[in-house]
Design an enzyme around this catalytic site. Structure first.
Site, PDB file in Angstrom:
ATOM      1  CG  ASP A 162      16.299 -32.300 -84.223  1.00  0.00           C
ATOM      2  OD1 ASP A 162      17.059 -32.439 -83.456  1.00  0.00           O
ATOM      3  OD2 ASP A 162      15.587 -31.266 -84.036  1.00  0.00           O
ATOM      4  CG  HIS A 172      24.526 -31.952 -86.912  1.00  0.00           C
ATOM      5  ND1 HIS A 172      25.170 -31.111 -86.760  1.00  0.00           N
ATOM      6  CD2 HIS A 172      23.281 -32.101 -87.144  1.00  0.00           C
ATOM      7  CE1 HIS A 172      24.170 -29.816 -87.072  1.00  0.00           C
ATOM      8  NE2 HIS A 172      23.515 -30.755 -87.153  1.00  0.00           N
ATOM      9  CB  SER A 196      15.148 -38.898 -95.624  1.00  0.00           C
ATOM     10  OG  SER A 196      16.286 -40.125 -96.378  1.00  0.00           O
TER      11      SER A 196
END
Length: 297
Positions: free
Chosen positions: A115, A171, A258
């Protein structure tokens, strides 16, 4: 300083980011006294480790409910109820229900690994003017390997920036077999646009991790995670050498915002039109993990 704006793929609108810790960031990277503090302690790993420990104490749990309310998070997406977390850090790297982040099923697609707010460029070596004019992307410095950088110079690159308010697990963008992760040590500057407008080089100076993903139809995809101020941990949760599905969890960041960077072999991927369009104007595109960022070309 100007506000941080991005295009939200879900709403179709240009939105202004609500920055966690904005006053501190603007002081550290905009005040004349900021560089002294940055170089004395803020960029040092011990500072982030200290802050990370604070966010891992039982007392920090009291921050969870106010944070959810202030930033409008939806607890229905969480794998556990908000009161189940033993600390703010546990909440920060929370898991989500699988149905909260469906993975694009097209066999030829590649998906966003996290995201966040994304910039995508079809040619890595041609990236310049990111966040401010005159800043050129240094691929050899990022990868720590001139020969590897030359191989990927004409490939597509996607920078995915996670804010503290975002889901903080990352991911795999495609199915394949991942390598062991290599750690490239460095300091821990912020990777907020507030900081990157001053120095884009924080992306390749900061501590970062690199994993090579061998795929059946895209060649080898480079998956990087970039550390930043108050990121106490970049944790890898996958098993090197074991096949992974597209969208499978790779790891998580402990407390702090980050970034991840995904780099493709030349000619292997065509990035989505909206990603290329907004990135060409230096406007980030907000999109969620599992949604399409490109497809095999």
């Amino acid at each position: 300083m100007e506000s941080i704006q991005y295009h939200n793929r879900e709403t179709g609108a240009l939105e202004t980011e609500k920055v966690y810790g904005e006053s501190f960031l603007r002081w550290a990277y905009g005040n004349p006294l900021g560089p002294l503090a940055l170089n004395s302690f803020i960029k040092k790993p011990f500072f982030s480790a200290w802050y990370g420990k604070r966010m891992s104490t039982p007392e920090s749990k009291s921050r969870v409910a106010p944070f959810i309310a202030e930033y409008g998070l939806d607890p229905a997406d969480f794998a556990e109820s908000p009161d189940a977390y033993g600390s703010f850090n546990e909440f920060f790297y929370r898991k989500l229900k699988p149905e909260a982040r469906p993975i694009d099923r097209d066999a030829n697609s590649v998906v966003f690994p996290a995201d966040g707010r994304h910039l995508g460029f079809q040619k890595a070596s041609a990236i310049e003017g990111v966040f401010v004019k005159g800043q050129k992307f240094d691929l050899p410095a990022l990868l720590g390997d001139a020969a590897l950088a030359e191989k990927y110079a004409d490939g597509a690159l996607v920078l995915s920036r996670l804010c503290p308010v975002d889901y903080h697990r990352f991911h795999f963008p495609a199915a394949g077999i991942p390598s062991e992760t290599v750690v490239l040590n460095g300091p821990l500057f912020s990777v907020s646009p507030i900081a990157l407008r001053k120095n884009l080089g924080y992306l390749w100076e900061n501590k970062r991790t690199l994993t090579r993903l061998e795929t059946p139809n895209l060649g080898t995809v480079l998956c990087l995670e970039i550390g930043a101020t108050c990121v106490g941990t970049i944790a890898q949760t996958f098993a090197p050498g074991s096949p992974v599905d597209k969208g499978a969890e790779k790891g998580y960041f402990a407390f702090g915002g980050s970034s991840t960077i995904t780099i493709f072999e030349p000619g292997s991927v065509l990035l989505e039109n909206d990603l290329r369009h907004h990135s060409a104007k230096q406007v980030e595109l907000y999109a969620k993990i599992g949604t399409r960022m490109g497809y095999a070309s």
